[in-house]
Scaffold this motif. Structure first.
Motif, short mmCIF file in Angstrom:
data_model
loop_
_atom_site.label_atom_id
_atom_site.label_comp_id
_atom_site.label_asym_id
_atom_site.label_seq_id
_atom_site.Cartn_x
_atom_site.Cartn_y
_atom_site.Cartn_z
N UNK A 96 0.83 -1.21 0.00
CA UNK A 96 0.00 0.00 0.00
C UNK A 96 0.86 1.25 0.00
N UNK A 97 1.96 1.23 0.73
CA UNK A 97 2.86 2.38 0.75
C UNK A 97 3.78 2.41 -0.47
N UNK A 98 4.23 1.23 -0.92
CA UNK A 98 5.08 1.19 -2.11
C UNK A 98 4.38 1.75 -3.33
N UNK A 99 3.07 1.51 -3.42
CA UNK A 99 2.31 1.95 -4.58
C UNK A 99 2.20 3.46 -4.70
N UNK A 152 6.96 6.99 7.07
CA UNK A 152 5.94 5.94 7.13
C UNK A 152 6.52 4.60 6.69
N UNK A 153 7.29 4.63 5.62
CA UNK A 153 7.87 3.37 5.13
C UNK A 153 8.90 2.80 6.11
N UNK A 154 9.66 3.67 6.78
CA UNK A 154 10.61 3.18 7.77
C UNK A 154 9.89 2.42 8.87
N UNK A 155 8.75 2.95 9.32
CA UNK A 155 7.97 2.27 10.35
C UNK A 155 7.40 0.97 9.80
N UNK A 156 6.94 1.00 8.55
CA UNK A 156 6.39 -0.21 7.95
C UNK A 156 7.45 -1.29 7.82
N UNK A 157 8.67 -0.89 7.45
CA UNK A 157 9.76 -1.85 7.33
C UNK A 157 10.12 -2.47 8.66
N UNK A 158 10.09 -1.66 9.71
CA UNK A 158 10.33 -2.19 11.05
C UNK A 158 9.27 -3.21 11.41
N UNK A 159 8.03 -2.90 11.08
CA UNK A 159 6.93 -3.81 11.39
C UNK A 159 7.11 -5.14 10.66
N UNK A 160 7.45 -5.06 9.37
CA UNK A 160 7.60 -6.29 8.60
C UNK A 160 8.71 -7.17 9.17
N UNK A 161 9.77 -6.53 9.70
CA UNK A 161 10.88 -7.29 10.23
C UNK A 161 10.55 -8.03 11.52
N UNK A 162 9.52 -7.59 12.23
CA UNK A 162 9.17 -8.21 13.51
C UNK A 162 7.73 -8.72 13.48
N UNK A 163 7.24 -9.00 12.27
CA UNK A 163 5.81 -9.23 12.10
C UNK A 163 5.28 -10.43 12.87
N UNK A 177 -1.26 5.53 11.22
CA UNK A 177 -2.00 6.55 11.96
C UNK A 177 -1.39 7.93 11.88
N UNK A 178 -0.08 8.02 11.69
CA UNK A 178 0.57 9.33 11.72
C UNK A 178 1.08 9.77 10.36
N UNK A 179 0.90 8.95 9.33
CA UNK A 179 1.35 9.33 7.99
C UNK A 179 0.70 10.65 7.59
N UNK A 180 1.53 11.60 7.16
CA UNK A 180 1.03 12.94 6.88
C UNK A 180 0.83 13.15 5.39
N UNK A 181 -0.06 14.08 5.06
CA UNK A 181 -0.23 14.48 3.67
C UNK A 181 -1.50 13.94 3.05
N UNK A 182 -2.14 14.77 2.24
CA UNK A 182 -3.39 14.38 1.60
C UNK A 182 -3.22 13.14 0.71
N UNK A 183 -2.05 12.99 0.11
CA UNK A 183 -1.83 11.87 -0.80
C UNK A 183 -1.91 10.53 -0.08
N UNK A 184 -1.65 10.53 1.21
CA UNK A 184 -1.67 9.28 1.97
C UNK A 184 -3.06 8.93 2.49
N UNK A 185 -3.98 9.88 2.50
CA UNK A 185 -5.27 9.64 3.14
C UNK A 185 -6.02 8.45 2.54
N UNK A 186 -6.13 8.32 1.22
CA UNK A 186 -6.82 7.14 0.68
C UNK A 186 -6.15 5.83 1.07
N UNK A 187 -4.82 5.84 1.15
CA UNK A 187 -4.09 4.64 1.56
C UNK A 187 -4.42 4.27 2.98
#
Length: 224
Positions: A96-99, A152-163, A177-187
């Motif tokens: 979702x973030x990579x896209x 946001x991706x740094x946090x996602x990568x941390x999550x994937x490593x300890x999933x 929850x904290x990702x900023x910017x209108x472009x992220x809202x739909x994601x």
């Protein structure tokens, strides 16, 4: 405001407020706590993370699921739940973030198309793809100057490593929850809906056998 409103954080009984897990304890007839003994540790961690990372409106969507948490402690499904969580973090949350970076969309599609992650071998293979994507994403976001996406991706990568552990929930939902910017809202909106679907799949399909008093509280609180 409903008497059964879900509040963020944990609370003293005297406050008159309850989070999702505190309501579960109430429904189950347990002492006031955000760690009810009747709930699976994996479900408890996930429920608390969603409850505390979502805003007031989104948080109320957890109510219909609360009674189904009762009786899940020791039900033998926690390993399955952990792999469901791992699979979601890697094949749903991560792409979702990579896209958001056009040049990485093909790699995101490859991660989504990976077969379900159900064991360590699957995880190791998928992690290779995630690590490649993470490097490419970091370069793209740095070049574009999009610091919020990179964070946001740094946090996602941390999550994937300890999933496979419950620590993944906090990292994942900090990002969403904290990702900023209108472009992220739909994601973020899409991931919130997907997280509710994941919660549903982790729970029993029906409320486990409960006595009449607990059933009455469940109807009262969950509105189901």
């Amino acid at each position: 405001m409903s008497d059964y409103f879900l509040h963020s954080g944990s609370h003293d009984a005297s406050e008159g407020k309850r989070c999702a897990m505190e309501w579960v304890a109430y429904i189950a007839g347990e002492p006031h706590s955000d760690s009810p003994a009747c709930v699976s540790p994996v479900l408890k961690a996930f429920g608390i993370a969603l409850n505390d990372r979502w805003d007031d409106e989104q948080r109320q969507k957890l109510r219909p699921y609360l009674a189904r948490c009762i009786g899940t402690a020791g039900d033998g499904r926690d390993e399955e739940r952990a792999w469901l969580a791992t699979d979601w973090l890697i094949r749903e949350f991560t792409p979702a973030f990579l896209e958001l970076v056009p040049s990485i969309v093909p790699l995101a599609a490859k991660i989504r198309a990976h077969h379900p992650i159900q064991n360590t071998t699957d995880l190791n293979h998928a992690t290779l793809l995630v690590n490649i994507a993470r490097k490419d994403a970091a370069a793209a976001w740095t070049a574009a100057g999009t610091g919020a996406w990179a964070a946001a991706w740094a946090a996602a990568g941390t999550a994937a490593g300890t999933a496979a552990g419950t620590a993944a929930w906090d990292a994942a939902w900090t990002a969403a929850g904290t990702a900023a910017g209108d472009a992220l809202e739909p994601t973020v909106i899409r991931l919130q809906a997907s997280a509710l679907d994941l919660f549903d799949r982790m729970l029993p399909t029906e409320t486990l056998p409960i006595d009449e008093l607990i059933a009455a509280r469940a109807m009262e609180v969950c509105n189901v």
